[in-house]
Scaffold this motif. Structure first.
Motif, short mmCIF file in Angstrom:
data_model
loop_
_atom_site.label_atom_id
_atom_site.label_comp_id
_atom_site.label_asym_id
_atom_site.label_seq_id
_atom_site.Cartn_x
_atom_site.Cartn_y
_atom_site.Cartn_z
N SER A 1 43.38 51.81 49.66
CA SER A 1 42.55 51.53 48.50
C SER A 1 42.29 50.04 48.44
CB SER A 1 43.27 51.98 47.22
OG SER A 1 42.49 51.69 46.09
N SER A 2 41.05 49.68 48.17
CA SER A 2 40.70 48.28 48.00
C SER A 2 40.94 47.91 46.54
CB SER A 2 39.23 48.05 48.37
OG SER A 2 38.93 46.69 48.28
N SER B 1 41.03 42.61 39.00
CA SER B 1 41.94 42.77 37.86
C SER B 1 43.31 43.27 38.32
CB SER B 1 41.33 43.72 36.84
OG SER B 1 42.16 43.87 35.73
N LEU B 2 43.32 44.26 39.21
CA LEU B 2 44.61 44.77 39.73
C LEU B 2 45.35 43.71 40.54
CD1 LEU B 2 43.87 48.43 40.93
CD2 LEU B 2 45.30 47.70 39.04
N LEU B 3 44.62 42.97 41.37
CA LEU B 3 45.26 41.92 42.17
C LEU B 3 45.86 40.84 41.26
CD1 LEU B 3 42.91 41.34 45.21
CD2 LEU B 3 45.25 42.19 45.23
N ALA B 4 45.15 40.50 40.19
CA ALA B 4 45.67 39.49 39.26
C ALA B 4 46.96 39.97 38.60
CB ALA B 4 44.62 39.15 38.21
N LYS B 5 47.02 41.26 38.25
CA LYS B 5 48.23 41.81 37.64
C LYS B 5 49.40 41.80 38.62
CE LYS B 5 45.88 44.81 34.35
NZ LYS B 5 45.59 46.22 33.97
N LEU B 6 49.14 42.19 39.86
CA LEU B 6 50.20 42.21 40.87
C LEU B 6 50.67 40.79 41.18
CD1 LEU B 6 48.69 44.94 43.21
CD2 LEU B 6 50.72 45.18 41.77
N LEU C 1 36.43 36.52 53.50
CA LEU C 1 35.69 37.06 52.36
C LEU C 1 36.42 38.28 51.83
CD1 LEU C 1 32.04 37.12 53.75
CD2 LEU C 1 33.03 35.44 52.20
N TRP C 2 36.39 38.43 50.53
CA TRP C 2 36.92 39.63 49.90
C TRP C 2 35.92 40.05 48.84
CZ3 TRP C 2 38.61 40.43 44.75
CH2 TRP C 2 39.18 41.69 44.52
N VAL C 3 35.59 41.34 48.80
CA VAL C 3 34.63 41.86 47.84
C VAL C 3 35.36 42.79 46.87
CG1 VAL C 3 32.50 43.18 47.53
CG2 VAL C 3 32.78 41.72 49.54
N ASP C 4 35.23 42.50 45.58
CA ASP C 4 35.81 43.36 44.55
C ASP C 4 35.01 44.66 44.53
OD1 ASP C 4 36.78 44.60 42.25
OD2 ASP C 4 36.23 42.99 40.89
N PRO C 5 35.65 45.79 44.83
CA PRO C 5 34.91 47.06 44.92
C PRO C 5 34.32 47.51 43.58
CG PRO C 5 37.26 47.47 45.02
CD PRO C 5 37.09 45.98 45.05
N ILE D 1 34.83 39.94 34.90
CA ILE D 1 36.12 40.02 35.59
C ILE D 1 37.23 39.54 34.65
CG2 ILE D 1 37.45 39.32 37.60
CD1 ILE D 1 34.89 40.81 38.35
N PRO D 2 38.04 40.47 34.13
CA PRO D 2 39.17 40.04 33.28
C PRO D 2 40.36 39.61 34.14
CG PRO D 2 39.06 42.42 33.34
CD PRO D 2 37.90 41.91 34.17
N MET D 3 41.08 38.59 33.69
CA MET D 3 42.27 38.10 34.36
C MET D 3 43.38 37.94 33.32
SD MET D 3 41.80 37.48 37.64
CE MET D 3 40.39 37.54 38.70
N PRO D 4 44.56 38.51 33.57
CA PRO D 4 45.66 38.37 32.61
C PRO D 4 46.28 36.97 32.67
CG PRO D 4 46.42 39.54 34.54
CD PRO D 4 44.94 39.32 34.73
N ALA D 5 46.89 36.57 31.57
CA ALA D 5 47.55 35.26 31.50
C ALA D 5 48.59 35.10 32.60
CB ALA D 5 48.19 35.08 30.13
N SER D 6 49.23 36.18 33.00
CA SER D 6 50.28 36.10 34.03
C SER D 6 49.75 35.55 35.35
CB SER D 6 50.92 37.47 34.26
OG SER D 6 49.96 38.40 34.72
#
Length: 192
Positions: free
Chosen positions: A52-53, A57-62, A92-96, A126-131
């Protein structure tokens, strides 16, 4: 151009391997990482296997669960050693989900700095958490177009040439409310 496609094609496997390595290096189970990040165990498993790409948002949480920025996590997955990183070799990375394109510009080095260029499509958010910002200091420099950056509830409208020094860590949202692509650079300084 084939090099660009190769980089994009294998980036999901490299990101997954880096996340697995960070998790295992801390002695965490999938369940531990899920609890710390708020990302489901099943999704983490798919990402680690390259099935899964992950979204930005998921990458920021991890990354936040590991105590690092998304840029730092991706840099560990993307970059090879060397002082020169030619344009054709910049990962390059593309947010799916949004179609946002991230290009890692700076070479891997001992310097606590990463330079990233982003193309944000019209209407993307694109939301990004404070963490994701706890261990970094960041600047946003708009290269073309218009960017709306919402930082802990404060709205900043930025145009080409504008540069914003981010404040204390807070939940953030990058938005392109225009009908045209926005290109901006993020300069990330890792805190010592």
């Amino acid at each position: 151009m084939d090099q660009v496609y190769t980089i994009i094609d294998n980036i999901d496997q490299r990101i997954g391997a880096r996340i697995r390595g960070e998790r295992e290096g801390r002695g965490w189970s999938l369940t531990d990482l899920a609890a710390k990040s708020g990302v489901s165990r099943a999704m983490i498993h798919k990402i680690e296997r390259g099935e899964s790409s992950p979204t930005a948002s998921l990458l920021a949480k991890l990354a936040g669960a590991f105590g690092m920025s998304m840029s730092a996590l991706l840099a560990l997955a993307e970059l090879e050693e060397g002082r020169l990183l030619r344009a054709a070799d910049q990962p390059l990375w593309v947010d799916p989900q949004s179609g946002y394109v991230r290009r890692h510009v700076s070479p891997k080095s001992a310097a606590p700095l990463n330079l990233v260029e982003i193309d944000l499509p019209p209407g993307a958010e694109i939301p990004m958490p404070a963490s994701a910002y706890l261990q970094t200091r960041q600047l946003i420099w708009v290269l073309a177009g218009n960017l709306v950056f919402v930082e802990a509830g404060e709205r900043h409208e930025l145009g080409a040439g504008d540069c914003l020094d981010l404040g204390p860590p807070g939940d953030c949202v990058f938005k392109n409310e225009s009908a045209h692509k926005c290109r901006y650079a993020v300069i990330v300084f890792q805190k010592g």
